[in-house]
Scaffold this active site. Structure first.
Site, PDB file in Angstrom:
ATOM      1  N   GLU A 159      37.492  14.525  42.578  1.00  0.00           N
ATOM      2  CA  GLU A 159      36.222  13.500  42.851  1.00  0.00           C
ATOM      3  C   GLU A 159      35.718  12.269  42.912  1.00  0.00           C
ATOM      4  O   GLU A 159      35.620  12.308  41.668  1.00  0.00           O
ATOM      5  CB  GLU A 159      35.313  14.319  43.229  1.00  0.00           C
ATOM      6  CG  GLU A 159      33.887  14.163  44.636  1.00  0.00           C
ATOM      7  CD  GLU A 159      32.978  14.569  44.942  1.00  0.00           C
ATOM      8  OE1 GLU A 159      32.784  16.320  44.406  1.00  0.00           O
ATOM      9  OE2 GLU A 159      32.134  14.034  45.158  1.00  0.00           O
ATOM     10  N   ASP A 200      21.865   9.939  45.405  1.00  0.00           N
ATOM     11  CA  ASP A 200      22.332   9.974  44.546  1.00  0.00           C
ATOM     12  C   ASP A 200      21.456  10.195  42.722  1.00  0.00           C
ATOM     13  O   ASP A 200      20.503   9.358  43.629  1.00  0.00           O
ATOM     14  CB  ASP A 200      23.683   8.701  43.598  1.00  0.00           C
ATOM     15  CG  ASP A 200      24.800   9.728  44.787  1.00  0.00           C
ATOM     16  OD1 ASP A 200      24.879  10.738  43.783  1.00  0.00           O
ATOM     17  OD2 ASP A 200      25.547   8.827  45.061  1.00  0.00           O
TER      18      ASP A 200
END
Lengths: 395, 271
Positions: B49, B60
């Site tokens: 990824e 995040d």
């Protein structure tokens, strides 16, 4: 025109661009909000608090000396006279009652100028909720009195140092907190931005401004104003005053964005940006060619934001509202003028709307009808910053 | 069947669990991040990824916020990052490369243009944490015009069963199960309901389930691997890169992944 569609779109703008973790919470919020609207006891609690706690209705004031100087009648909707000194309390009372109704014990919020933070901390004290306020480190510096207020009111103020440390970064951090504590936490968003249903809900709690103003001016003058003027950061005070007048086709509306230094450095997504996704909604956005969100600049912490509420993007594309820019210097001049001529110290945010009203007044209004400015907040919080800026300007 | 789904098929057949490392393209710079990507594959990644940095990554935590901002400060552009990912994908065609980013970067160039670029570059899939089911609808037909690119949906421990069902139907490649109520970051404790939610999801679908967010070492990787078909690890690697000198970063990541691999395979073997 008006309400978003069931998915939260105003035309092509709005939506729910957020992680899956908060989607169930948004659905729950929407359901509670709609059921509250149909519950007469919610409306009664809210209108009692507006009247007895916040001091509504706020006056509609004809600023005679300013009108004389600027050449057209100027009316001010005195949101600065609300408890806590700005329109932000209107939304916080509504959402605070909703949080209690949803049995959430913890509130998170973002703040730029600190007005929404103070209103959130105030309502949290009133309703016995724990409040955590995210505020950019740069804003903590320039809005120190409001930081002190929030702390006195029992809120925890968490400085945000990511990015440039202003409202955008504080909003991202508040969203992350909500994602992390979604079960017991209510996100008390301060403007008509973010994922559906926030833009609609905040507009609904703020539209008390326009409803009152419309009734007040009709009672006094028997006619509607020529033009409404309001500053636009995220856009809640503007939506609040515009919304109840949207069907009045003859009433012109002007939204005033922060023009910053008048050139490259500004915070004017509707005037200079293009549509994109920030903080959960598709709307006009200041972004570079790659889609990275750009830094903004404004003298006013409350307008220093690269995005804008999706309904404003829609009203721009519909041509219903005209959006203009006012520079830091023009806002500062309008700040001084209102202070000296009327004995009212406006917030720097509201000073942007005043500066635009001055320009409109000089062009004249139809049949001498008035220009109605939403004076969204008072300037006590800006004193240190204004004194510094005036010394810088005048040497 | 897409490349990612196919890869999961092979892993399942071998009786193993997929190790899916995440790295931020352009961190600490583009060149080093390319070396790290290669090292990750050599150390046992089944799927890779690659994150393309966005200025406001709301899903995040501090580690990936920092790596994203550093990459942007070092001048990483989405186009350069896609090219880097393409070079890695071309060298090792058996390891599918997924792109993780935020929807605004796609809309800025145009969704169709972006998907076309990914297709041309042989990139297998896409993870967009802010493209919720609700917002996906408006773009569904464009995504469907690019069947080569598998759009991975994310499921949360707080998603009700009715939503899990739709997410499982819509996802391509695998379903990404977020192990915490929270943002990315190593060392958070997994949600108490995770095992129960995994069982619910498993009862709804046969599609591969990969669990991510919060992995902090071989032990947690092994625990998650036992619950699903694969484990995604990001912040742990980003932190390892942050505390290493740039020239050592690829080796540091390789060591870290080898440990995770060992932990996961040991547990799987014992089971």
């Amino acid at each position: 025109m008006g309400s978003p569609d069931p998915e939260g779109y105003f035309g092509q703008f709005g939506g729910r661009f957020v992680p899956e973790t908060v989607i169930p919470a948004l659905l729950e919020l929407e359901e509670s909000y709609r059921s509250a609207l149909e519950d007469a006891s919610f409306e009664t609690s809210l209108s009692d608090l507006r009247k007895d706690y916040s001091g509504r209705p706020t006056p509609l004031y004809r600023a005679e000396r300013l009108s004389e100087a600027w050449g057209a009648p100027i009316d001010l909707k005195r949101e600065d006279l609300n408890h806590t000194g700005a329109h932000k309390i209107n939304n916080c009372l509504g959402q605070g009652l909703l949080a209690v109704r949803m049995e959430k014990s913890r509130i998170v919020a973002e703040t730029g100028a600190g007005q929404h933070g103070v209103a959130t901390a105030t309502v949290s004290a009133l309703l016995g909720l724990k409040a955590v306020i995210y505020m950019g480190a740069e804003d903590i510096r320039r809005q120190a009195p409001n930081v002190a207020r929030m702390r006195l009111l029992g809120a925890e103020v968490r400085p945000v140092t990511s990015g440039r440390g202003t409202l955008k970064d504080a909003t991202s951090e508040a969203l992350r907190d909500w994602v992390s504590n979604v079960r017991d936490t209510f996100y008390l968003l301060g403007s008509t931005v973010g994922p559906h249903p926030y833009p609609e809900m905040v507009r609904s709690f703020q539209s008390v401004i326009g409803r009152e103003a419309r009734e007040q001016i009709l009672t006094r003058d028997g006619e509607l104003p020529d033009t409404l003027v309001a500053c636009v950061g995220g856009g809640s005070n503007a939506m609040g005053i515009f919304y109840p007048f949207l069907q009045d086709a003859d009433v012109k509306m002007v939204g005033v964005e922060a023009g910053g230094d008048g050139a490259e450095k500004h915070a004017a997504p509707l005037s200079c940006g293009r549509p994109g996704v920030l903080h959960g909604a598709y709307s006009y956005l200041m972004q570079d060619e790659h889609g990275q969100v750009q830094e903004t600049h404004s003298i006013s912490a409350g307008l220093d934001y690269p995005g804008v509420g999706p309904e404003h993007s829609y009203l721009l594309e519909q041509g219903r509202v005209q959006y203009v820019r006012v520079s830091d210097q023009q806002a500062l001049e309008a700040f001084e003028e209102l202070t000296r001529r009327e004995g009212i110290i406006p917030a720097l945010e509201s000073a942007h709307a005043l500066a635009s009203a001055r320009t409109i007044a000089r062009e004249g209004t139809e049949g001498g009808k008035s220009i109605l400015v939403n004076l969204s907040g008072r300037g006590d919080k800006d004193l240190n910053e204004v004194i510094r800026l005036l010394e810088e300007r005048d040497g | 069947m897409g490349k990612i789904a196919e890869r999961f098929g092979q892993i399942r057949q071998a009786g193993k669990k997929a190790l899916i490392p995440y790295i931020t393209a352009g961190y600490p710079d583009l060149d080093v991040s390319e070396k790290i990507a290669r090292a990750a594959i050599d150390a046992g990644a089944d799927i890779l990824e690659i994150g393309i940095p966005f200025s406001d990554p709301i899903a995040d935590g501090p580690s990936i916020q920092h790596s994203s901002q550093s990459a942007l400060d070092a001048g990483a552009t989405p186009a350069d990052c896609l090219d880097m990912a393409a070079r890695v994908a071309a060298e090792r065609p058996d390891v599918p490369v997924l792109i993780m980013t935020y929807v605004n970067l796609l809309l800025a160039v145009g969704l169709e243009v972006w998907l076309d670029r990914m297709k041309e570059r042989g990139l297998a899939g896409l993870i967009l944490p802010d493209l919720s089911l609700e917002s996906y609808g408006r773009y569904a037909s464009t995504f469907q015009a690019f069947p080569e690119i598998e759009l991975v949906q994310l499921a949360s421990v707080v998603s009700p069963k009715s939503r899990l069902d739709i997410l499982a139907q819509k996802t391509r490649g695998f379903l990404y199960v977020v192990s915490v109520t929270g943002v990315t970051g190593a060392g958070q404790s997994f949600d108490l309901r995770l095992a129960e939610r995994m069982a619910t999801i498993r009862s709804l679908t046969d599609c591969p389930l990969a669990i991510g967010f919060g992995v902090d070492g071989p032990q947690s990787a092994a625990t998650l691997a036992a619950m699903g078909d694969g484990v995604i690890v990001g912040s742990l690697l980003v932190e390892a890169i942050r505390s290493a000198d740039a020239q050592d970063a690829p080796a540091v990541v390789a060591t870290c992944l080898a440990e995770l691999r060992e932990g996961m395979d040991f547990k799987t073997f014992r089971k």
